[in-house]
Design a protein around this motif. Structure first.
Motif, PDB file in Angstrom:
ATOM      1  N   ASP A 173       6.457  -1.471   4.182  1.00 11.11           N
ATOM      2  CA  ASP A 173       5.026  -1.615   3.869  1.00 11.11           C
ATOM      3  C   ASP A 173       4.826  -1.212   2.417  1.00 11.11           C
ATOM      4  N   ARG A 174       5.292  -2.091   1.534  1.00  7.82           N
ATOM      5  CA  ARG A 174       5.250  -1.743   0.112  1.00  7.82           C
ATOM      6  C   ARG A 174       5.198  -3.003  -0.741  1.00  7.82           C
ATOM      7  N   VAL A 175       4.898  -2.783  -2.024  1.00  9.72           N
ATOM      8  CA  VAL A 175       5.005  -3.810  -3.062  1.00  9.72           C
ATOM      9  C   VAL A 175       6.164  -3.413  -3.959  1.00  9.72           C
ATOM     10  N   VAL A 176       7.037  -4.370  -4.280  1.00 13.27           N
ATOM     11  CA  VAL A 176       8.177  -4.120  -5.153  1.00 13.27           C
ATOM     12  C   VAL A 176       8.065  -5.037  -6.374  1.00 13.27           C
ATOM     13  N   VAL A 177       8.298  -4.470  -7.558  1.00 11.71           N
ATOM     14  CA  VAL A 177       8.179  -5.228  -8.807  1.00 11.71           C
ATOM     15  C   VAL A 177       9.549  -5.308  -9.480  1.00 11.71           C
ATOM     16  N   PHE A 178       9.893  -6.522  -9.928  1.00 14.50           N
ATOM     17  CA  PHE A 178      11.124  -6.761 -10.666  1.00 14.50           C
ATOM     18  C   PHE A 178      10.772  -7.455 -11.976  1.00 14.50           C
ATOM     19  N   TRP A 188       5.553   0.597  -4.795  1.00 11.63           N
ATOM     20  CA  TRP A 188       4.554   1.532  -4.275  1.00 11.63           C
ATOM     21  C   TRP A 188       4.124   1.103  -2.884  1.00 11.63           C
ATOM     22  N   GLY A 189       3.585   2.083  -2.139  1.00  9.74           N
ATOM     23  CA  GLY A 189       3.057   1.811  -0.808  1.00  9.74           C
ATOM     24  C   GLY A 189       3.901   2.397   0.302  1.00  9.74           C
ATOM     25  N   LYS A 190       3.238   2.703   1.399  1.00  5.81           N
ATOM     26  CA  LYS A 190       3.872   3.143   2.632  1.00  5.81           C
ATOM     27  C   LYS A 190       2.929   2.808   3.768  1.00  5.81           C
ATOM     28  N   PHE A 198      -0.314   0.566   3.261  1.00  2.19           N
ATOM     29  CA  PHE A 198      -0.384  -0.778   3.828  1.00  2.19           C
ATOM     30  C   PHE A 198       0.018  -0.761   5.296  1.00  2.19           C
ATOM     31  N   SER A 199      -0.455  -1.773   6.008  1.00  2.00           N
ATOM     32  CA  SER A 199       0.042  -2.071   7.334  1.00  2.00           C
ATOM     33  C   SER A 199       0.304  -3.571   7.388  1.00  2.00           C
ATOM     34  N   GLN A 200       1.528  -3.920   7.113  1.00  2.00           N
ATOM     35  CA  GLN A 200       2.016  -5.297   7.021  1.00  2.00           C
ATOM     36  C   GLN A 200       1.318  -6.079   5.903  1.00  2.00           C
ATOM     37  N   GLY A 229       0.437  -0.436 -10.395  1.00  3.35           N
ATOM     38  CA  GLY A 229       0.278   0.030  -9.026  1.00  3.35           C
ATOM     39  C   GLY A 229      -0.855   1.012  -8.841  1.00  3.35           C
ATOM     40  N   LYS A 230      -1.688   1.220  -9.847  1.00  4.05           N
ATOM     41  CA  LYS A 230      -2.846   2.095  -9.725  1.00  4.05           C
ATOM     42  C   LYS A 230      -3.927   1.399  -8.909  1.00  4.05           C
ATOM     43  N   PHE A 231      -4.393   2.066  -7.850  1.00  2.00           N
ATOM     44  CA  PHE A 231      -5.417   1.490  -6.982  1.00  2.00           C
ATOM     45  C   PHE A 231      -6.732   1.337  -7.744  1.00  2.00           C
ATOM     46  N   LEU A 232      -7.354   0.162  -7.617  1.00  2.00           N
ATOM     47  CA  LEU A 232      -8.628  -0.111  -8.281  1.00  2.00           C
ATOM     48  C   LEU A 232      -9.777  -0.229  -7.294  1.00  2.00           C
ATOM     49  N   THR A 233      -9.610  -1.030  -6.264  1.00  2.00           N
ATOM     50  CA  THR A 233     -10.672  -1.232  -5.286  1.00  2.00           C
ATOM     51  C   THR A 233     -10.083  -1.916  -4.052  1.00  2.00           C
ATOM     52  N   GLU A 234     -10.915  -2.099  -3.054  1.00  6.58           N
ATOM     53  CA  GLU A 234     -10.498  -2.817  -1.854  1.00  6.58           C
ATOM     54  C   GLU A 234     -11.670  -3.615  -1.315  1.00  6.58           C
ATOM     55  N   TRP A 235     -11.362  -4.718  -0.680  1.00  9.75           N
ATOM     56  CA  TRP A 235     -12.361  -5.551  -0.001  1.00  9.75           C
ATOM     57  C   TRP A 235     -12.074  -5.451   1.485  1.00  9.75           C
ATOM     58  N   ARG A 236     -12.954  -4.799   2.219  1.00 15.21           N
ATOM     59  CA  ARG A 236     -12.714  -4.521   3.630  1.00 15.21           C
ATOM     60  C   ARG A 236     -13.329  -5.578   4.545  1.00 15.21           C
ATOM     61  N   ASN A 237     -13.010  -5.441   5.843  1.00 12.19           N
ATOM     62  CA  ASN A 237     -13.562  -6.279   6.903  1.00 12.19           C
ATOM     63  C   ASN A 237     -13.245  -7.750   6.691  1.00 12.19           C
TER      64      ASN A 237
END
Length: 246
Positions: A173-178, A188-190, A198-200, A229-237
């Motif tokens: 449950d992560r993002v990987v950057v190359f 980042w992420g778990k 994250f969850s999937q 990888g710095k969190f900015l915002t989220e769009w829920r629902n």
């Protein structure tokens, strides 16, 4: 016998106000998508494509992408997974028999290069147009969660500088950057439901300003990050977001 019922004015007003409040509190029907004079209307075209390769009947169609030349690349879980068509539905080319374990995603990067994700091989691969492997990210057939291993990645996106962002989202449950050469940069992420967790994660996209969008499917939201990888915002629902295109 006659009965008389008297209701004082303040009580009547209170009842009316309560009724109005109760009506407002009831779940409201969603407003239908607005109709627009110039809206694009989609409909099924049962004659598309006009032809398929011999023995190339589609199984689950896991990915579709439009190439820079306008041709349509389809990625299915049948015998011949990669099939390419003109917009009119004429078969252009096909390949990939025996090459993939579980076809999932097909994408083109900013330079028009072809990238394909096969979840069960735990890799993101760059291909030539005729099916030659040009680069492999991840260790084939070896799941893991470090700089050289992924566990069932499911999507890929590309920054303007060529950095490659992978949604490593089925087993991890992560993002990987190359970087553009496939060298690990960061991750980042778990598993979890808080910002940065994250969850999937199931899809990923990068906009022209470098913001990273992650479809956090089981958390029913899209999370937005900067390139580090710095969190900015989220769009829920957002009900189980599966795929994004910018």
């Amino acid at each position: 016998m006659r009965f008389s019922v008297r209701v004082s004015l303040p009580l009547a007003v209170c009842v009316l106000l309560l009724d109005a409040a109760a009506a407002l509190a009831q779940p409201q029907h969603a407003t239908p998508y607005p109709r627009m004079d110039n809206a694009v209307v989609y409909k099924v075209d049962p004659s598309w494509p006009m032809e398929k390769p011999a023995g190339g009947e589609w199984a689950a169609m896991s990915g579709v992408a439009v190439a820079p030349d306008g041709n349509i690349w389809t990625f299915n879980r049948g015998k011949i997974p990669v099939q390419v068509f003109t917009p009119q539905g004429k078969l252009v080319k096909h390949w990939g028999e025996g090459l993939f374990k579980n076809p999932h995603t097909v994408r083109f990067d900013n330079d028009g290069n072809l990238w394909i994700i096969d979840t069960q091989s735990h890799t993101v691969r760059k291909f030539s147009g005729d099916g030659k492997v040009l680069m492999t990210i991840g260790t084939p057939d070896q799941p893991g969660e470090d700089q050289t291993h992924m566990n069932q990645p499911n999507d890929v996106a590309f920054a303007a500088n060529g950095d490659i962002y992978v949604s490593d989202g089925y087993g991890n449950d992560r993002v990987v950057v190359f970087d553009k050469n496939g060298k690990f940069v960061r991750a980042w992420g778990k598993l979890g439901g808080r910002p940065g967790e994250f969850s999937q994660p199931h899809s990923i996209a990068v906009d022209s300003k470098g913001k990273v969008y992650v479809a956090d499917r089981n958390n029913a939201r899209i999370q937005v990050y900067d390139s580090t990888g710095k969190f900015l915002t989220e769009w829920r629902n957002i009900i189980t977001p599966w795929y994004m295109v910018i």
